[in-house]
Motif scaffolding. Structure first.
Motif, mmCIF file in Angstrom:
data_model
loop_
_atom_site.group_PDB
_atom_site.id
_atom_site.type_symbol
_atom_site.label_atom_id
_atom_site.label_comp_id
_atom_site.label_asym_id
_atom_site.label_seq_id
_atom_site.Cartn_x
_atom_site.Cartn_y
_atom_site.Cartn_z
ATOM 1 N N ILE A 9 37.946 37.542 50.952
ATOM 2 C CA ILE A 9 39.035 36.777 50.328
ATOM 3 C C ILE A 9 38.647 35.309 50.171
ATOM 4 O O ILE A 9 38.913 34.694 49.139
ATOM 5 C CB ILE A 9 40.347 36.952 51.115
ATOM 6 C CG1 ILE A 9 40.872 38.375 50.899
ATOM 7 C CG2 ILE A 9 41.383 35.906 50.712
ATOM 8 C CD1 ILE A 9 42.036 38.752 51.773
ATOM 9 N N GLU A 10 38.013 34.755 51.180
ATOM 10 C CA GLU A 10 37.578 33.358 51.084
ATOM 11 C C GLU A 10 36.599 33.174 49.929
ATOM 12 O O GLU A 10 36.704 32.199 49.168
ATOM 13 C CB GLU A 10 36.943 32.911 52.400
ATOM 14 C CG GLU A 10 37.956 32.709 53.502
ATOM 15 C CD GLU A 10 37.320 32.379 54.846
ATOM 16 O OE1 GLU A 10 36.085 32.144 54.908
ATOM 17 O OE2 GLU A 10 38.058 32.364 55.837
ATOM 18 N N LYS A 11 35.673 34.099 49.775
ATOM 19 C CA LYS A 11 34.719 34.022 48.661
ATOM 20 C C LYS A 11 35.444 34.185 47.317
ATOM 21 O O LYS A 11 35.117 33.513 46.343
ATOM 22 C CB LYS A 11 33.631 35.089 48.796
ATOM 23 C CG LYS A 11 32.667 34.826 49.923
ATOM 24 C CD LYS A 11 31.778 33.660 49.582
ATOM 25 C CE LYS A 11 30.647 33.530 50.582
ATOM 26 N NZ LYS A 11 29.737 32.449 50.243
ATOM 27 N N ALA A 12 36.428 35.086 47.273
ATOM 28 C CA ALA A 12 37.213 35.279 46.048
ATOM 29 C C ALA A 12 37.940 33.993 45.677
ATOM 30 O O ALA A 12 37.983 33.613 44.496
ATOM 31 C CB ALA A 12 38.213 36.418 46.229
ATOM 32 N N PHE A 35 32.788 34.666 34.092
ATOM 33 C CA PHE A 35 32.000 35.235 35.184
ATOM 34 C C PHE A 35 32.728 35.072 36.518
ATOM 35 O O PHE A 35 32.850 36.018 37.300
ATOM 36 C CB PHE A 35 30.615 34.578 35.249
ATOM 37 C CG PHE A 35 29.848 34.941 36.481
ATOM 38 C CD1 PHE A 35 29.307 36.211 36.639
ATOM 39 C CD2 PHE A 35 29.671 34.016 37.498
ATOM 40 C CE1 PHE A 35 28.603 36.550 37.784
ATOM 41 C CE2 PHE A 35 28.962 34.345 38.640
ATOM 42 C CZ PHE A 35 28.430 35.613 38.785
ATOM 43 N N HIS A 36 33.227 33.880 36.781
ATOM 44 C CA HIS A 36 33.891 33.640 38.070
ATOM 45 C C HIS A 36 35.235 34.365 38.173
ATOM 46 O O HIS A 36 35.638 34.757 39.271
ATOM 47 C CB HIS A 36 34.015 32.148 38.348
ATOM 48 C CG HIS A 36 32.707 31.551 38.769
ATOM 49 N ND1 HIS A 36 32.137 31.773 40.000
ATOM 50 C CD2 HIS A 36 31.831 30.771 38.095
ATOM 51 C CE1 HIS A 36 30.984 31.150 40.086
ATOM 52 N NE2 HIS A 36 30.768 30.533 38.924
ATOM 53 N N CYS A 37 35.908 34.582 37.060
ATOM 54 C CA CYS A 37 37.131 35.398 37.081
ATOM 55 C C CYS A 37 36.789 36.836 37.484
ATOM 56 O O CYS A 37 37.471 37.435 38.319
ATOM 57 C CB CYS A 37 37.812 35.386 35.714
ATOM 58 S SG CYS A 37 38.631 33.834 35.332
ATOM 59 N N GLN A 38 35.728 37.374 36.891
ATOM 60 C CA GLN A 38 35.306 38.731 37.244
ATOM 61 C C GLN A 38 34.919 38.792 38.724
ATOM 62 O O GLN A 38 35.303 39.710 39.435
ATOM 63 C CB GLN A 38 34.125 39.164 36.361
ATOM 64 C CG GLN A 38 33.693 40.603 36.542
ATOM 65 C CD GLN A 38 32.843 40.855 37.767
ATOM 66 O OE1 GLN A 38 32.207 39.958 38.307
ATOM 67 N NE2 GLN A 38 32.835 42.092 38.207
ATOM 68 N N GLN A 39 34.170 37.796 39.173
ATOM 69 C CA GLN A 39 33.732 37.776 40.562
ATOM 70 C C GLN A 39 34.911 37.681 41.532
ATOM 71 O O GLN A 39 34.923 38.311 42.587
ATOM 72 C CB GLN A 39 32.773 36.598 40.791
ATOM 73 C CG GLN A 39 31.404 36.823 40.213
ATOM 74 C CD GLN A 39 30.653 37.878 40.988
ATOM 75 O OE1 GLN A 39 30.246 37.662 42.121
ATOM 76 N NE2 GLN A 39 30.473 39.041 40.379
ATOM 77 N N CYS A 40 35.896 36.891 41.169
ATOM 78 C CA CYS A 40 37.097 36.749 41.993
ATOM 79 C C CYS A 40 37.777 38.103 42.190
ATOM 80 O O CYS A 40 38.077 38.501 43.324
ATOM 81 C CB CYS A 40 38.041 35.745 41.343
ATOM 82 S SG CYS A 40 39.617 35.556 42.197
ATOM 83 N N ILE A 41 38.011 38.817 41.103
ATOM 84 C CA ILE A 41 38.677 40.119 41.179
ATOM 85 C C ILE A 41 37.815 41.114 41.953
ATOM 86 O O ILE A 41 38.318 41.884 42.777
ATOM 87 C CB ILE A 41 39.002 40.658 39.772
ATOM 88 C CG1 ILE A 41 39.934 39.696 39.037
ATOM 89 C CG2 ILE A 41 39.577 42.064 39.842
ATOM 90 C CD1 ILE A 41 41.227 39.396 39.763
ATOM 91 N N GLU A 42 36.516 41.096 41.706
ATOM 92 C CA GLU A 42 35.604 41.998 42.423
ATOM 93 C C GLU A 42 35.734 41.803 43.935
ATOM 94 O O GLU A 42 35.842 42.765 44.704
ATOM 95 C CB GLU A 42 34.165 41.735 41.980
ATOM 96 C CG GLU A 42 33.133 42.561 42.717
ATOM 97 C CD GLU A 42 31.709 42.202 42.327
ATOM 98 O OE1 GLU A 42 30.843 42.254 43.221
ATOM 99 O OE2 GLU A 42 31.459 41.881 41.141
ATOM 100 N N LYS A 43 35.756 40.570 44.372
ATOM 101 C CA LYS A 43 35.816 40.279 45.802
ATOM 102 C C LYS A 43 37.178 40.612 46.396
ATOM 103 O O LYS A 43 37.269 41.086 47.530
ATOM 104 C CB LYS A 43 35.411 38.837 46.047
ATOM 105 C CG LYS A 43 33.913 38.656 45.771
ATOM 106 C CD LYS A 43 33.497 37.213 45.707
ATOM 107 C CE LYS A 43 32.015 37.159 45.336
ATOM 108 N NZ LYS A 43 31.629 35.935 44.700
ATOM 109 N N TYR A 44 38.242 40.401 45.639
ATOM 110 C CA TYR A 44 39.561 40.815 46.130
ATOM 111 C C TYR A 44 39.632 42.336 46.287
ATOM 112 O O TYR A 44 40.188 42.850 47.259
ATOM 113 C CB TYR A 44 40.675 40.347 45.194
ATOM 114 C CG TYR A 44 41.178 38.957 45.490
ATOM 115 C CD1 TYR A 44 41.606 38.594 46.758
ATOM 116 C CD2 TYR A 44 41.246 38.000 44.484
ATOM 117 C CE1 TYR A 44 42.078 37.325 47.018
ATOM 118 C CE2 TYR A 44 41.714 36.726 44.739
ATOM 119 C CZ TYR A 44 42.129 36.393 46.017
ATOM 120 O OH TYR A 44 42.598 35.138 46.281
#
Length: 103
Positions: A9-12, A35-44
């Motif tokens: 969650i912290e990384k997201a 890219f960072h939007c995709q990464q955020c959702i991936e990590k969540y």
């Protein structure tokens, strides 16, 4: 909340903050924002999987991750259309000749 889930969650949240800053920039940073939007959702999604003790491979595929949640989070599969759209931004946008526009 599990310690490992909290780390995801912290990384997201970091990816989310970078996406917001990129979006507010006067410079067109569309590829980085996407890219960072995709990464955020991936990590969540990975945090949710960790909370449910569901194993997941090293992947950027949001559809695979959400499918693994299955019955544990019945409302999440409704997001499939948006996840399919975001999947495009996981890898390809980081390399030429791909150009992402505001549209």
């Amino acid at each position: 909340m599990r310690k490992a889930s909290k780390a995801w969650i912290e990384k997201a949240e970091h990816d989310y903050r970078i996406a917001v800053l990129g979006h507010m920039s006067h410079e067109p940073l569309h590829d980085a924002v996407c890219f960072h939007c995709q990464q955020c959702i991936e990590k969540y999604l990975k945090a949710l999987l960790m909370e449910q003790s569901i194993h997941f491979p090293k992947t950027h595929d949001l559809l695979d991750l959400v499918a693994r949640l299955g019955a544990h989070r019945p409302t999440v599969p409704r997001l499939t259309r948006g996840l399919r759209f975001l999947n495009y931004f996981a890898v390809d946008v980081r390399y030429p000749p791909v150009v992402i526009t505001k549209r």
